[in-house]
Design a protein around this motif. Structure first.
Motif, PDB file in Angstrom:
ATOM      1  N   LEU A  57       0.826  -1.204   0.000  1.00 32.75           N
ATOM      2  CA  LEU A  57       0.000   0.000   0.000  1.00 32.75           C
ATOM      3  C   LEU A  57       0.863   1.258   0.000  1.00 32.75           C
ATOM      4  O   LEU A  57       0.589   2.218  -0.730  1.00 32.75           O
ATOM      5  CB  LEU A  57      -0.929   0.001   1.218  1.00 32.75           C
ATOM      6  N   GLY A  58       1.935   1.254   0.804  1.00 36.68           N
ATOM      7  CA  GLY A  58       2.801   2.426   0.876  1.00 36.68           C
ATOM      8  C   GLY A  58       3.480   2.737  -0.447  1.00 36.68           C
ATOM      9  O   GLY A  58       3.491   3.888  -0.905  1.00 36.68           O
ATOM     10  N   VAL A  59       4.042   1.709  -1.089  1.00 35.97           N
ATOM     11  CA  VAL A  59       4.724   1.941  -2.370  1.00 35.97           C
ATOM     12  C   VAL A  59       3.704   2.244  -3.464  1.00 35.97           C
ATOM     13  O   VAL A  59       3.980   3.030  -4.377  1.00 35.97           O
ATOM     14  CB  VAL A  59       5.606   0.732  -2.746  1.00 35.97           C
ATOM     15  N   ALA A  60       2.509   1.651  -3.382  1.00 32.54           N
ATOM     16  CA  ALA A  60       1.453   1.981  -4.344  1.00 32.54           C
ATOM     17  C   ALA A  60       1.101   3.466  -4.261  1.00 32.54           C
ATOM     18  O   ALA A  60       0.806   4.106  -5.278  1.00 32.54           O
ATOM     19  CB  ALA A  60       0.215   1.129  -4.089  1.00 32.54           C
ATOM     20  N   VAL A  70       3.754   5.319  -6.118  1.00 32.24           N
ATOM     21  CA  VAL A  70       3.466   5.204  -7.550  1.00 32.24           C
ATOM     22  C   VAL A  70       2.367   6.188  -7.937  1.00 32.24           C
ATOM     23  O   VAL A  70       2.479   6.924  -8.928  1.00 32.24           O
ATOM     24  CB  VAL A  70       3.057   3.759  -7.901  1.00 32.24           C
ATOM     25  N   GLY A  71       1.287   6.216  -7.144  1.00 32.37           N
ATOM     26  CA  GLY A  71       0.191   7.135  -7.433  1.00 32.37           C
ATOM     27  C   GLY A  71       0.631   8.584  -7.435  1.00 32.37           C
ATOM     28  O   GLY A  71       0.142   9.403  -8.219  1.00 32.37           O
ATOM     29  N   LEU A  72       1.590   8.914  -6.566  1.00 26.78           N
ATOM     30  CA  LEU A  72       2.088  10.282  -6.468  1.00 26.78           C
ATOM     31  C   LEU A  72       2.754  10.747  -7.757  1.00 26.78           C
ATOM     32  O   LEU A  72       2.839  11.952  -8.016  1.00 26.78           O
ATOM     33  CB  LEU A  72       3.087  10.378  -5.305  1.00 26.78           C
ATOM     34  N   SER A  73       3.227   9.807  -8.562  1.00 30.47           N
ATOM     35  CA  SER A  73       3.870  10.165  -9.828  1.00 30.47           C
ATOM     36  C   SER A  73       3.002   9.858 -11.041  1.00 30.47           C
ATOM     37  O   SER A  73       3.459  10.018 -12.175  1.00 30.47           O
ATOM     38  CB  SER A  73       5.209   9.420  -9.958  1.00 30.47           C
ATOM     39  N   CYS A  74       1.770   9.415 -10.811  1.00 32.38           N
ATOM     40  CA  CYS A  74       0.875   9.095 -11.930  1.00 32.38           C
ATOM     41  C   CYS A  74      -0.095  10.223 -12.254  1.00 32.38           C
ATOM     42  O   CYS A  74      -0.794  10.157 -13.264  1.00 32.38           O
ATOM     43  CB  CYS A  74       0.087   7.819 -11.622  1.00 32.38           C
ATOM     44  N   ASN A 105      -7.750  18.340  -4.680  1.00 32.53           N
ATOM     45  CA  ASN A 105      -8.013  17.114  -5.428  1.00 32.53           C
ATOM     46  C   ASN A 105      -7.721  15.908  -4.539  1.00 32.53           C
ATOM     47  O   ASN A 105      -8.508  14.961  -4.455  1.00 32.53           O
ATOM     48  CB  ASN A 105      -7.124  17.102  -6.678  1.00 32.53           C
ATOM     49  N   CYS A 106      -6.593  15.964  -3.855  1.00 33.05           N
ATOM     50  CA  CYS A 106      -6.214  14.895  -2.930  1.00 33.05           C
ATOM     51  C   CYS A 106      -7.230  14.762  -1.799  1.00 33.05           C
ATOM     52  O   CYS A 106      -7.673  13.657  -1.472  1.00 33.05           O
ATOM     53  CB  CYS A 106      -4.822  15.183  -2.376  1.00 33.05           C
ATOM     54  N   THR A 122      -3.092  10.176  -3.530  1.00 32.14           N
ATOM     55  CA  THR A 122      -1.725  10.549  -3.902  1.00 32.14           C
ATOM     56  C   THR A 122      -1.649  10.898  -5.382  1.00 32.14           C
ATOM     57  O   THR A 122      -0.872  11.770  -5.782  1.00 32.14           O
ATOM     58  CB  THR A 122      -0.736   9.415  -3.581  1.00 32.14           C
ATOM     59  N   PHE A 123      -2.470  10.226  -6.197  1.00 30.87           N
ATOM     60  CA  PHE A 123      -2.584  10.595  -7.612  1.00 30.87           C
ATOM     61  C   PHE A 123      -3.004  12.058  -7.729  1.00 30.87           C
ATOM     62  O   PHE A 123      -2.442  12.825  -8.516  1.00 30.87           O
ATOM     63  CB  PHE A 123      -3.607   9.675  -8.281  1.00 30.87           C
ATOM     64  N   GLY A 124      -3.994  12.448  -6.932  1.00 36.73           N
ATOM     65  CA  GLY A 124      -4.448  13.831  -6.956  1.00 36.73           C
ATOM     66  C   GLY A 124      -3.448  14.807  -6.374  1.00 36.73           C
ATOM     67  O   GLY A 124      -3.491  16.004  -6.659  1.00 36.73           O
ATOM     68  N   LEU A 125      -2.531  14.301  -5.544  1.00 37.86           N
ATOM     69  CA  LEU A 125      -1.547  15.159  -4.890  1.00 37.86           C
ATOM     70  C   LEU A 125      -0.293  15.366  -5.740  1.00 37.86           C
ATOM     71  O   LEU A 125       0.596  16.126  -5.369  1.00 37.86           O
ATOM     72  CB  LEU A 125      -1.158  14.539  -3.541  1.00 37.86           C
ATOM     73  N   SER A 126      -0.223  14.709  -6.888  1.00 38.24           N
ATOM     74  CA  SER A 126       0.986  14.762  -7.723  1.00 38.24           C
ATOM     75  C   SER A 126       1.407  16.185  -8.055  1.00 38.24           C
ATOM     76  O   SER A 126       2.579  16.557  -7.908  1.00 38.24           O
ATOM     77  CB  SER A 126       0.758  13.993  -9.029  1.00 38.24           C
TER      78      SER A 126
END
Length: 482
Positions: free
Chosen positions: A10-13, A16-20, A313-314, A149-153
């Motif tokens: 979950l943490g590494v996912a 990943v989301g942070l850079s997607c 967004n996040c 985290t996707f929204g926080l990118s």
């Protein structure tokens, strides 16, 4: 799956989301890219829309791949695609109008953005699919963490850029290189540590599970938050609904479901509103900036607003997951309601944000772009934080990524249309008598008149989204599933 391994996944996912979600940061560098390469607003929007189309049009194919093959190879592909895409944009920008761009043209920049979009979808699909299969209860909460985290990118990368590279000789070039390296490294970490290991409840018959016999040290607290209530409704259990594990609607059968088409229309209308605002926030900021404002101050305002949008967004993604889980599972019985009703409030936030944006006359303050940016960010996060869970609960877990990818075609179609509309309206308002500098930069200097018509159209789209959301939320099949 041991608690430590699930927590690591979950943490590494989340990394990943942070850079997607770096497509959301496009508006922070788009005006500088347009100025360096002498692009019109329409051309700038075509390039931005190419990134969005890469995200959404690739969804069905990537979803099918991850459903069948797991996340590892997909994350390796995402690493290559994101690094190559951003590095190509950086080289095109650095060479200027007479450099590599003279050969590649707008098509070359658009293809690089398209590659970034495809890589983003590949990374997020791999991370989201793995997390969805690893958590049985509170799946919406677990998925919302990755999606948040996707929204926080954009917030993360724009603030990192402002802190570390603002004083660089060419801050925009440094920013693009940061995106290339940061996204590539994140996907590499995901390829190593995001390990698929479905929760036993997804692979074992219900009558063969003995969860109470699981050792305490291996029980996952994220899955246990709801286990104290024997009457809870979860995506896998419920007295009035079939479980997500037993439902399986996909392929042509999916296209015969009215619920799917209502979700498709709703997501298209609302995402079209959000994507137009997100992609053009930098351009709107530039048009509303006071005369005499330096380019560096304009760039700082653009980055600040992009960060604000990304932050909310996040928050939207986190809130919609955790609060809807509470409303469905743990709220007092008389206060419980289906999570599909969140669609109505989401569309309402979009409508309010577009009305405020159409009336903005300055960059700063609550009468400027801050309020519509906050509302659009929160609404956009809510939309994408809940849509995947609705698809999973209504159409099943087995082909979740494939179905979610098909639904993602809606933002590609509606987002492309709304972005192109904005570009045409904006270019139409570039006055012929403006200064030579503005002509060279393809900048409209009429303030709110440059874009107000576009926001009137998106207000209408959001209003139609409210109606579709009400119809969707009133359908018994959706209320039972979600």
């Amino acid at each position: 799956m041991p608690l430590t391994q699930r927590a690591l996944t979950l943490g590494v996912a989340c990394i990943v989301g942070l850079s997607c979600g770096t497509n959301y940061v496009y508006s922070a560098y788009a005006p500088q890219l347009a100025s360096r390469l002498a692009l019109t607003s329409t051309e700038t929007n075509i390039i931005g829309a190419a990134g969005n189309m890469g995200v959404y049009l690739s969804g069905p194919f990537i979803g099918r791949f991850v459903d069948r093959n797991g996340p590892t190879r997909l994350l390796v592909f995402a690493m290559v695609a994101l690094f190559a895409g951003y590095f190509a944009i950086q080289r095109l920008y650095a060479g200027g109008e007479d450099g590599l761009f003279a050969t590649a043209g707008v098509v070359g920049v658009a293809l690089a953005e398209l590659l970034v979009g495809i890589g983003s979808t590949a990374g997020l699909s791999a991370a989201g699919n793995t997390v969805a299969k690893s958590y049985r209860k509170n799946r919406a909460t677990a998925l919302s963490l990755v999606l948040s985290t996707f929204g926080l990118s954009a917030f993360f990368y724009s603030n990192l850029w402002r802190s570390a590279f603002r004083s660089a000789a060419d801050p925009t070039s440094a920013f693009l290189l940061l995106l290339a390296l940061g996204t590539g490294i994140s996907m590499a970490l995901g390829a190593v540590f995001v390990i698929p290991s479905p929760h036993p409840s997804l692979t074992e018959p219900a009558d063969s599970r003995e969860e109470d016999e699981q050792p305490d040290e291996e029980r996952d607290p994220l899955n246990e938050l709801e286990e104290s209530s024997p009457t809870e409704r979860t995506p896998l259990k419920g007295a009035a609904a079939a479980s997500a594990g037993s439902i399986s609607v996909s392929g042509w059968a999916l296209t015969r479901e009215l619920d799917f088409w209502l979700l498709f229309l709703f997501n298209g209308l609302c995402s079209g509103v959000g994507l137009m605002y997100i992609n053009n926030l930098g351009t709107v900021t530039r048009s509303l900036a006071s005369k005499g404002t330096s380019p560096s101050d304009i760039a700082l305002s653009q980055a600040s607003l992009v960060s604000l949008l990304s932050l909310f967004n996040c928050l939207g993604r986190i809130c919609v997951g955790s609060v809807s889980d509470y409303a469905v599972h743990r709220a007092p019985t008389r206060w419980r309601f289906s999570r599909v009703w969140w669609n109505v409030s989401t569309a309402s936030l979009y409508a309010i944000s577009q009305v405020l944006a159409s009336r903005a006359t300055t960059v700063h303050g609550w009468s400027g772009l801050a309020a519509p940016t906050i509302l659009t960010g929160f609404a956009h996060g809510s939309l994408f934080g809940i849509s995947g869970v609705l698809v999973l609960e209504r159409f099943g877990m087995k082909t979740f990524s494939s179905n979610n990818g098909i639904l993602a075609l809606a933002p590609a179609l509606f987002g492309q249309s709304s972005n192109y509309m904005f570009g045409r309206i904006y270019d139409h308002h570039v006055p012929v008598h403006t200064s030579l500098l503005a002509v060279a930069d393809k900048t409209c200097t009429l303030g709110r008149d440059c874009f107000a018509t576009a926001f009137h159209v998106t207000t209408g789209m959001a209003a139609l989204g409210i109606l579709v959301g009400i119809v969707l939320s009133s359908r018994e099949t959706m209320r039972r599933a979600a």
